[in-house]
Design an enzyme around this catalytic site. Structure first.
Site, PDB file in Angstrom:
ATOM      1  CE  LYS A  14      -6.810 -18.745  37.585  1.00  7.24           C
ATOM      2  NZ  LYS A  14      -5.762 -19.314  37.893  1.00  7.24           N
ATOM      3  CB  CYS A  63       3.460 -26.478  34.336  1.00  9.48           C
ATOM      4  SG  CYS A  63       3.282 -24.643  34.625  1.00  9.48           S
ATOM      5  CG  HIS A 119      -4.823 -14.698  45.258  1.00  4.35           C
ATOM      6  ND1 HIS A 119      -3.946 -13.829  44.543  1.00  4.35           N
ATOM      7  CD2 HIS A 119      -4.592 -15.713  44.593  1.00  4.35           C
ATOM      8  CE1 HIS A 119      -3.095 -14.539  43.809  1.00  4.35           C
ATOM      9  NE2 HIS A 119      -3.657 -15.825  43.681  1.00  4.35           N
ATOM     10  CG  HIS A 155       0.945 -20.764  34.462  1.00  4.29           C
ATOM     11  ND1 HIS A 155       0.601 -22.021  35.028  1.00  4.29           N
ATOM     12  CD2 HIS A 155       0.999 -19.924  35.607  1.00  4.29           C
ATOM     13  CE1 HIS A 155       0.161 -21.572  36.289  1.00  4.29           C
ATOM     14  NE2 HIS A 155       0.253 -20.433  36.657  1.00  4.29           N
ATOM     15  CG  HIS A 180      -4.551 -11.542  41.859  1.00  5.12           C
ATOM     16  ND1 HIS A 180      -5.848 -12.317  41.794  1.00  5.12           N
ATOM     17  CD2 HIS A 180      -3.988 -12.459  40.952  1.00  5.12           C
ATOM     18  CE1 HIS A 180      -5.877 -13.448  41.200  1.00  5.12           C
ATOM     19  NE2 HIS A 180      -4.358 -13.678  40.662  1.00  5.12           N
ATOM     20  CE  LYS A 237       0.811  -9.065  40.847  1.00  2.00           C
ATOM     21  NZ  LYS A 237       0.569  -7.634  40.990  1.00  2.00           N
ATOM     22  CB  CYS A 279       1.737 -24.815  31.147  1.00  2.05           C
ATOM     23  SG  CYS A 279       0.306 -24.749  32.090  1.00  2.05           S
ATOM     24  CB  CYS A 298       0.565 -25.828  37.440  1.00  2.00           C
ATOM     25  SG  CYS A 298      -0.150 -24.946  36.148  1.00  2.00           S
TER      26      CYS A 298
END
Ligand code: MSP
Length: 519
Positions: free
Chosen positions: A305, A130, A24, A158, A21, A308, A155, A133
Site C-alpha cells: 500500500k 495505534c 487520497h 503502520h 498523495h 507517506k 501495528c 490508525c
C-alpha cells in the site's frame, strides 16, 4: 428518506497530519466522476469531501512542528488539501472540516442524544492503541516489530509500535446492534460493496461485536463531551458524523431530508468504521443508515500500500504537471478495476496515455474535426443514405450510453469507461474502413464522404458527453470545436446519443499532446 433522484456521495475526510498523495486523490476522483455523472443525468447531486482534524495524530504532528493543532490544520487545509481539488479538477459541492462550528456543535448534539437515550455508559479501557490508525487494536492485529522496533509489538498497518492505554472512557453500547446490522447486510446485499468487502464485514460482525470506547481524557484536542468537559470525543466517532453534520443534521432539517442518506466511498482499510460502527451509531440515533458503503482497493507501489509513512507516497502534481488532470483521472479509474488493488507505475501511465488518450481518443477527435474543416469548409455535413456501417455506429452510441449509465449505477466506474471506449474503437475502425480521405478524392463520392463525416461527427459528440465526467477539460475543448451549443457538462449523459449537432466546427488543438517522459 431522500428523494429517489437525490444522489449524495462522500469521500472519507482526510487526516491533515501530512500532505495528500495519489491514494487520497484516487478516492477524490472516483467520487467526483460519480457525482459528475449523476449531475449530468439530472439527479439532485451533492458531493462532500473534507478534512479530519482532531485526535492525537494531528496533535502530535502540530506539537512536533511547534504550532497549535488548529494552526497546523489551517495551514495544511489551505496549502495542501484544498489545492488538491483544483489539481485533479474535482467539483465538490462542500468541504467540511471537523473543526467547523457546524460540525462540533452537532457532534455534541448527537452524542447527548445517545447519552440521554441510554446508549452510552462509563467504563475502564485497557488495550493497545495505534495513533497512526487512531484505533484500538486487538492482539490479533499486532505483529512483532523489526529493525528499530525489534522486541516491541507494532501495528500491522503502520509497522509502528502501539501504545498501551488504560483510561476511564465513555462507551457506546455497539454490541446491542449486532443483530440489526446482520439483518441489514442480509436485507440489502449491496449495502457493503464489493462482495469481498461485504464478506469481510459479515464475518467480523458474526464473530461478535464489542462495545466501543468513544472518549479520551489524556489530551484535549477534540470535541468536548457535552456532559463531561474532562473528555474529548474519540476522533473516529467525531469524524464519521461529518457525513450528516455537513448536510444539516441538527440545524437544517429540510436540507438533511433532501440529501441523506449518502453513498460512501472509502478505502478498504477503513471499511469497518463505515460499515459497522457508523450504521450502528445511526441506528442508535434513530436515523437512516447510509445508502451504501463501497470499499475501494489500494494503490500499490512495489506490491505494498502506497503511503507517506512508508515513504512511497507520490504527490498528485507529479503526475498532473506532465500528463494533465484529465489523464490522471482517466488513468486511475480505467486501469484499476474499481474495488480491487492496483499497482501504479510510470511506464503503464505513459503507455496508456499515449495509446488510449493520445492515439485512441485525441487523434480521432483531431482527424474528424480537421477533415470537416478541410473537405466541408467547417460546415457540419448531414448524412444522406446510410449504410449498415453507419447504422452500426449509431447503435454503438446507444449501447455505450446505456451500458455506461448502468455500470455507474453499480459503481463500476472502470466498466463505464470501457463501455464508452467501445465507441472510440468503433469510430477508429469505421474511419479505417470507410477511408474518408480517399472518398474526398472522388467528386462522385461526395454524398458518401459527407455521410461518413456526419456519422463520425455524431459519434464524437456522443463521446464528448459520455467522457465529460472523466475528462472534463478535453471534452469541453472538443465540444467547442464541434460547434455544439451549451456546455458539455450540462448535456444529459443518460441520453448522450441524442445530443443536438452544431453547424460549424472550429479547429481543435491536440487534446493529449505528446509528452516526453525521462526514463
Ligand atoms: N481520517 C480518516 C477517515 C475518516 S472518514 C470519516 C482516514 N484518513 S486518511 O487520510 O488516512 O485516509 C483517507 C483515505 O485515503 C482512506 O480511504 C484510505 O483508504 C485512502 N488511502 C490512503 N492510502 C491509500 C492508497 N495507497 N491507495 C488507495 N487509497 C488510500 O483514514
Amino acid at each position: 428518506m431522500a428523494d429517489a433522484s437525490s444522489f449524495y456521495i462522500t469521500t472519507p475526510i482526510f487526516y491533515v497530519n501530512d500532505v495528500p498523495h495519489i491514494g487520497h486523490a484516487y478516492t477524490e476522483v472516483a467520487a467526483d466522476v460519480l457525482a459528475r455523472w449523476h449531475r449530468q443525468a439530472g439527479d439532485d447531486t451533492w458531493m462532500l469531501t473534507g478534512t479530519d482534524e482532531h485526535g492525537q495524530k494531528i496533535l502530535r504532528t502540530a506539537t512536533a512542528n511547534g504550532v497549535t493543532p488548529k494552526e497546523w490544520a489551517d495551514k495544511l487545509v489551505a496549502e495542501a488539501w484544498q489545492p488538491l481539488l483544483a489539481t485533479i479538477d474535482v467539483r465538490n459541492d462542500d468541504f467540511i472540516r471537523t473543526t467547523d462550528e457546524r460540525h462540533e456543535r452537532n457532534v455534541q448534539k448527537f452524542l447527548q442524544k445517545l447519552y440521554d437515550d441510554g446508549h452510552i455508559y462509563t467504563g475502564e479501557y485497557e488495550g493497545y492503541y495505534c495513533v497512526g490508525c487512531e484505533e484500538y487494536k486487538q492482539q490479533s492485529e499486532l505483529v512483532e516489530g523489526t529493525g528499530e522496533y525489534e522486541g516491541q509489538l507494532v501495528c500491522a498497518v503502520h509497522s509502528k509500535p502501539v501504545e498501551l492505554l488504560h483510561e476511564k472512557n465513555y462507551f457506546f453500547r455497539m454490541s446491542a446492534f449486532a443483530d440489526r446490522l446482520l439483518a441489514l447486510y442480509e436485507e440489502r446485499p449491496d449495502f457493503v460493496q464489493p462482495e469481498s468487502a461485504r464478506n469481510e464485514v459479515l464475518s467480523f460482525v458474526r464473530s461478535g461485536l464489542a462495545d466501543l470506547s468513544i472518549s479520551r481524557s489524556t489530551f484535549d484536542w477534540g470535541v468536548e463531551v457535552p456532559w463531561d468537559e474532562s473528555h474529548v470525543v474519540y476522533v473516529w466517532f467525531d469524524a464519521l458524523l461529518n457525513y450528516i453534520t455537513a448536510v444539516g443534521y441538527g440545524q437544517d432539517e429540510a436540507e438533511f431530508a433532501r440529501r441523506w442518506p449518502a453513498q460512501h466511498l472509502v478505502g478498504k482499510d477503513i471499511l469497518r468504521f463505515h460499515a459497522v460502527i457508523w450504521p450502528a451509531m445511526l441506528m442508535a440515533a434513530g436515523l437512516e443508515v447510509p445508502r451504501g458503503v463501497f470499499g475501494h482497493g489500494w494503490l500499490l507501489v512495489g506490491g505494498e500500500k502506497m503511503s507517506k509513512s512508508k515513504l512511497t507516497g507520490i504527490a498528485p502534481e507529479q503526475i498532473t504537471e506532465t500528463f494533465g488532470s484529465d489523464a490522471f483521472r482517466y488513468y486511475f479509474l480505467s486501469a484499476i478495476h474499481f474495488g480491487q488493488d492496483g499497482s501504479f507505475s510510470w511506464e503503464d501511465l505513459a503507455a496508456r496515455y499515449q495509446a488510449e488518450l493520445a492515439n485512441g481518443f485525441g487523434n480521432l477527435a483531431s482527424r474528424v474535426v480537421a477533415m470537416i474543416i478541410r473537405y466541408c469548409d467547417g460546415f457540419v455535413p448531414s448524412a444522406a443514405e446510410r449504410s449498415a456501417a453507419d447504422h452500426e455506429i449509431a447503435a454503438v452510441e446507444r449501447r455505450a450510453t446505456d451500458a455506461s449509465w448502468s455500470a455507474i449505477g453499480r459503481l463500476a466506474i472502470h466498466e463505464a469507461i470501457s463501455s464508452t471506449w467501445e465507441l472510440v474503437d468503433a469510430l477508429n475502425g469505421y474511419l479505417t474502413v470507410e477511408e474518408p480521405w480517399t472518398l474526398a478524392k472522388d467528386p462522385h463520392q461526395r454524398a458518401r464522404l459527407e455521410t461518413v463525416l456526419a456519422t463520425a461527427y455524431h459519434g464524437l459528440g456522443t463521446l464528448a458527453v459520455l467522457l465529460s465526467p472523466v475528462l472534463p477539460q478535453a471534452t469541453a475543448k472538443l465540444w467547442t470545436a464541434l460547434g455544439a451549443s451549451g456546455a458539455v457538462h450540462e448535456q444529459r449523459i443518460d441520453r448522450a446519443h441524442e445530443w443536438s449537432v452544431g453547424e460549424r466546427v472550429t479547429p481543435l488543438e491536440a487534446l493529449f499532446p505528446r509528452v516526453e517522459v525521462s526514463a
